[in-house]
Design a protein around this motif. Structure first.
Motif, mmCIF file in Angstrom:
data_model
loop_
_atom_site.group_PDB
_atom_site.id
_atom_site.type_symbol
_atom_site.label_atom_id
_atom_site.label_comp_id
_atom_site.label_asym_id
_atom_site.label_seq_id
_atom_site.Cartn_x
_atom_site.Cartn_y
_atom_site.Cartn_z
ATOM 1 N N THR A 38 -25.509 55.562 136.705
ATOM 2 C CA THR A 38 -25.306 56.077 138.047
ATOM 3 C C THR A 38 -24.000 56.849 138.151
ATOM 4 O O THR A 38 -22.950 56.345 137.790
ATOM 5 N N TYR A 48 -30.544 57.001 146.914
ATOM 6 C CA TYR A 48 -30.929 55.707 146.350
ATOM 7 C C TYR A 48 -32.450 55.716 146.204
ATOM 8 O O TYR A 48 -33.164 55.691 147.195
ATOM 9 N N ARG A 84 -25.764 62.283 143.608
ATOM 10 C CA ARG A 84 -25.520 61.133 142.735
ATOM 11 C C ARG A 84 -26.631 60.146 143.063
ATOM 12 O O ARG A 84 -26.855 59.797 144.227
ATOM 13 N N LEU A 86 -28.804 56.608 142.531
ATOM 14 C CA LEU A 86 -28.897 55.220 142.086
ATOM 15 C C LEU A 86 -30.381 54.911 141.868
ATOM 16 O O LEU A 86 -31.172 54.973 142.805
ATOM 17 N N ASP A 132 -30.855 53.014 135.453
ATOM 18 C CA ASP A 132 -29.498 52.615 135.085
ATOM 19 C C ASP A 132 -29.549 51.130 134.701
ATOM 20 O O ASP A 132 -29.407 50.255 135.555
ATOM 21 N N TRP A 539 -24.176 53.090 149.487
ATOM 22 C CA TRP A 539 -25.464 53.467 148.878
ATOM 23 C C TRP A 539 -26.661 53.232 149.799
ATOM 24 O O TRP A 539 -27.647 53.964 149.757
#
Length: 877
Positions: A38, A48, A84, A86, A132, A539
């Motif tokens: 991540t 997310y 970004r 997750l 991840d 997140w």
RNA sequence: GCGGACGUGGCGGAAUUGGCAGACGCGCUAGAUUUAGGUUCUAGUAUCGAAAGAUGUGAAGGUUCAAGUCCUUUCGUCCGCACCA
């Protein structure tokens, strides 16, 4: 063998697409580069992406392949688009199968579970999923269930966890409580086959009903959820607005409270009915009825809830001999008990209004109870006889001062009167019941409670968490719960007074574990606290959740409940004013993927399923009896012999083909029919892409320098068209992979682009742009082949770290458009016209065209409809 | 019974939201190449018709210049809930 050398090295042009080789190679490369970890660059917007974590059964099935492919594509697209992301994975690792394996095969649940996890993780990694793994959570691990227990203590602290006596399904052979779904239609245990009994047991509950109103109202916020899931939850919560009314019992200083949605019919009450389990049944029963009532209660308690609530079952009941007073009329009415009244709902007692409730009508007819009409369809009508209950709104009669009032208004008026006179009050009732979380099983998180003879029920102190599961334990499947049999573990000291106490031996429902796992991923390795609220609030909420419709209520409702409780609870920091979380709902958008189905062959006479290997697919017959078989698609399962093992597909075609097939075959929310020929088709497509790119690289090498574009040079028509095809593909694929997630059409757009490139000359100056775009657009869907081709094109960075291609609007501009010519709404032909032509010019082109000449000559044109850029329609006389 | 979703070629499925129905793929047909076979390539493939053309999105009506798409009725399939007072 011809070779090509470029910045990426020297390689063979004759190399064929070999997924087995390149997939392993790139999976290793990505792992070494930590490409799937991540990104925490805070200048990027967060995304997310979450797919429901699996139960580690030991083997991956196609359903898993589908869900995780979907969330992987979403994650990969967002990474390329600059988020970004997750995208974590974990294991819903507590549960009955592990304990059954222990009972049946003598393997410890922990060993069995961790072995399965190892195997499934390997299988998942073979799919090239960008999880991840450094944030992996395992619910049966003490460093996870420590916090599950901590959660329980939060609920206890907030007054949302409590014990109560409750009627449950009890299996007398296995000596355990069973969940409703573990009891079949005949009321038998799925494991022992015995009829389950209803038994009153002291159990732990979570007060989800306290949040019923919020759980219902906030459904409106979930615009990114399928409508049907929201409806299912709303129905499950089942809000009813009505009144609580009390009926004094004759000769006793007690009252029977009932809940009704029809307080307007209260003057028509001719009897009351109690559930057999109602605490007052024995009080109101007169001596002469005692024996009959006891027998009836016994009989009903032997039935499971499923039996009792079965469809169209006759309503059975008997009088208790007791009487009550209708406070509104002063009339004396009889008190009955009947099996159709459920103790769990409302007050466990109902008022009988046979004239205006279908069930009461049936019950009253059966038992010769009086029927009193108090609502009529028109004002001033008088009716005393009914053939069926009148349940529509109307006007009140036989209702004292309320006579003539509309029933809809009477509801409020009667509630007000009840309040004034102390007969009752307005009340909102939910169908939702509190969540029974105790399980008499070993393989779950122990409930962190100590029972002390002097202090009562005492929570384990936070410092003493986790309450670990003892390792050394015997599994027989018989007798009390395994934990209760282990005295050394049960006996402990009371944290409050230090005297001897006993541990709670029940473990928690595994749905508790999964009600908060998504909150752990943002801070999965935190040993000091359940999570850092700052990280979770950063997140969360989950932007896109992907999972099966089977969790429409259970897991999704529980998770919403947990989120709201933690939002309201300060966690360990009692000085804090707010809660741990700063959001109301955990999952912003929800995608429920369809099942993976495969062809089944079933003998319509015997009902037996026949394995495909035993029949001739062109003429399916039962190999034993010779009967023609029914052929249809059903969810893959062992018992139907129609399972397709992901491993064999991966071995034969590779992960990219499996992914592409799944994405292309059906839109994600629809059921998908497995078809080997279509899998083959996707393999062919990837081979075409492989050849296309590889041949391009070869031609570049041979004619290097000849195919460059001079800046400012006006492109020739074929080049313009190719460029438009490229940018149309970018536009459509981008639309399809974000928002509505129509991966099937995204793949078809890639096929179109591939076809357009095949039909174009490699010398075209825009050809290179097309090849590069094709590989980039393919990357989230088929990550390995895209990576291999990307490197072969001479790039040294991963394709997955590239930016998503953007549309050049100039490339989409056309010089000419196809104009559809319609006469009276029927298409008669098309012509090519300049894109910039005015409406007048369009009409003239159309009139002058061959089509126009043919259909318009000697006709009176009454009206001309022009849709610029599209069509022209002549309305003729 | 209540609530919801969906009905489009031989099959899976597409259709800028009212503007050329059937994209893309599978399957099938014919041909080419190679071959022991698969692979690969080309053309065709909604239905009827020799063609012109007509018909066609479960059925029947309707609105509209124009309907798979909107409205009404109806049939069918699937899913959820189901004595909830």
């Amino acid at each position: 063998m011809r070779t090509v050398s470029n910045a990426a090295g020297v390689f063979s042009l004759e190399s064929r697409y070999n997924p087995g080789e390149i997939e392993v190679k790139w999976q290793q490369f990505w792992a070494e580069q930590n490409l799937d970890q991540t990104s925490v660059e805070s200048d990027k917007p967060k995304f997310y992406a979450l797919s429901m974590f699996p139960y580690p059964s030991g083997n991956l099935h196609m359903g898993h392949v589908r869900v995780y492919t979907i969330s992987d594509v979403i994650a990969r697209v967002h990474r390329m688009q600059g988020y970004r992301v997750l995208h974590p994975m974990g294991w819903d690792a507590f549960g009955l199968p592990a304990e059954n394996a222990a009972i049946e095969r003598g393997i410890h649940p922990s060993k069995w579970t961790y072995q399965n996890i190892e195997q499934m993780r390997r299988q998942l990694q073979r799919l090239g999923l960008s999880f991840d793994w450094s944030r992996e959570v395992t619910t049966c691990s003490p460093d996870y269930y420590k916090w599950t227990q901590w959660m329980f203590l939060q609920f206890l602290e907030a007054g949302l966890a409590y014990q109560k006596e409750s009627a449950v399904n009890w299996d007398p052979v296995d000596q355990t409580v069973l969940a409703n779904e573990q009891v079949d239609n005949e009321g038998r245990s799925w494991r022992s086959g015995t009829k389950v009994e209803r038994k009153l047991l002291r159990q732990w509950f979570l007060k989800i009903t306290d949040y019923a109103e919020q759980l219902l109202n906030d459904l409106d916020k979930l615009e990114g959820w399928p409508e049907r899931v929201r409806l299912m939850q709303a129905n499950w919560i089942g809000k009813s607005v009505g009144a609580y009314l009390e009926f004094p019992i004759v000769a006793l200083d007690e009252k029977i409270g009932v809940f009704t949605t029809r307080p307007d019919t209260v003057h028509g009450v001719t009897y009351l009915v109690l559930a057999p389990e109602h605490p007052l049944t024995r009080h109101v029963t007169t001596p002469d009825q005692k024996v009959a009532v006891e027998a009836f209660i016994q009989e009903v308690s032997a039935q499971s809830e499923l039996e009792r609530t079965a469809e169209d079952k006759p309503k059975r009941g008997i009088p208790t001999g007791g009487k009550a007073i209708n406070p509104f009329t002063g009339e004396e009415i009889s008190i009955w008990i009947a099996d159709y009244v459920l103790v769990e709902y409302g007050t466990g007692a109902v008022m009988g209004v046979p004239a205006h409730d279908a069930r009461d009508f049936q019950f009253a007819k059966q038992n010769q109870l009086p029927i009193k009409v108090v609502i009529v369809s028109e004002r001033d009508l008088t009716i005393d006889q009914l053939d069926a209950a009148y349940t529509d709104p109307g006007f009140l009669i036989h209702s004292d001062s309320f006579n003539g009032m509309a029933s809809t208004e009477a509801k409020a008026a009667i509630i007000q009167a009840a309040e004034e006179k102390g007969f009752g009050k307005a009340r909102i009732q939910y169908r939702l019941r509190d969540w029974l979380i105790s399980r008499q099983r070993y393989w779950g998180a122990p409930i962190p409670i100590i029972h002390c003879p002097s202090c009562g029920t005492v929570p384990v102190t936070e410092a003493d968490l986790p309450v670990r599961l003892p390792e050394d334990i015997a599994f027989s499947g018989r007798g009390p719960s395994p934990l209760a049999q282990l005295e050394a573990w049960v006996n402990t000291t009371c944290p409050a007074c230090g005297e001897p106490g006993k541990r709670e031996t029940d473990t928690m429902d595994t749905f508790i574990d999964s009600s908060w796992y998504f909150l752990r991923y943002p801070d999965a390795r935190n040993e000091q606290e359940v999570f850092d609220p700052a990280k979770v609030n950063d997140w969360m909420p989950v932007d896109q959740y992907v999972g099966g419709i089977e969790h429409a209520i259970l897991h999704l409702l529980y998770s919403r409940f947990f989120t709201k409780v933690l939002r309201d609870s300060p966690g360990s920091d009692r000085s804090a004013s707010g809660g741990l979380l700063n959001f109301d709902e955990p999952f912003q958008r929800l995608l429920t993927q369809g099942m993976v189905q495969a062809k089944t062959y079933k003998n319509p006479v015997t009902g037996k399923y026949i394995p495909a290997t035993e029949i001739d697919p062109t003429n399916p017959k039962d190999p034993e009896t010779g009967e023609a078989l029914d052929v249809f698609y059903e969810k893959m399962s062992k018992s139907k012999y129609n399972g397709v093992d992901p491993e064999s597909v991966l071995a034969k075609y590779g992960a990219d083909t499996a992914r592409m097939f799944i994405l292309f075959k059906a839109p994600p929310e629809k059921d998908l029919e497995w078809d080997d020929a279509d899998v083959e088709g996707q393999f062919r497509f990837l081979n075409r892409v492989w050849r296309l790119v590889t041949e391009f690289i070869g031609s570049q090498n041979l004619s290097s320098g000849s195919a460059t574009t001079s800046p400012g040079q006006e492109l020739a028509k074929p080049e313009k068209e190719l460029r438009r095809a490229i940018h149309t593909a970018i536009q459509k694929v981008t639309e399809d992979v974000q928002g509505e997630y129509q991966f099937n059409t995204a793949v078809s757009e890639l096929m179109k682009l591939s076809n357009a490139l095949t039909d174009s000359s490699k010398d075209s100056p825009v050809y290179a742009e097309g090849i590069k775009t094709l590989v980039l657009l393919l990357a989230p869907l088929a990550p390995h082949i895209a990576e291999e081709l990307w490197h072969n094109l001479g790039y040294s960075d991963s394709v997955h770290t590239q930016s998503w291609p953007t549309v050049d609007p100039a490339a989409l501009v056309v010089d000419e458009i196809t104009l559809v010519i319609q006469i009276l709404g029927k298409t008669r032909g098309t012509i090519q016209v300049p894109a910039t032509a005015s409406r007048e010019a369009l009409e003239q082109y159309a009139r002058d065209s061959a089509v126009g000449q043919r259909y318009l000559t000697d006709k009176e044109v009454k009206k001309v409809i022009i849709v610029p850029g599209k069509l022209i329609n002549f309305v003729v006389a």
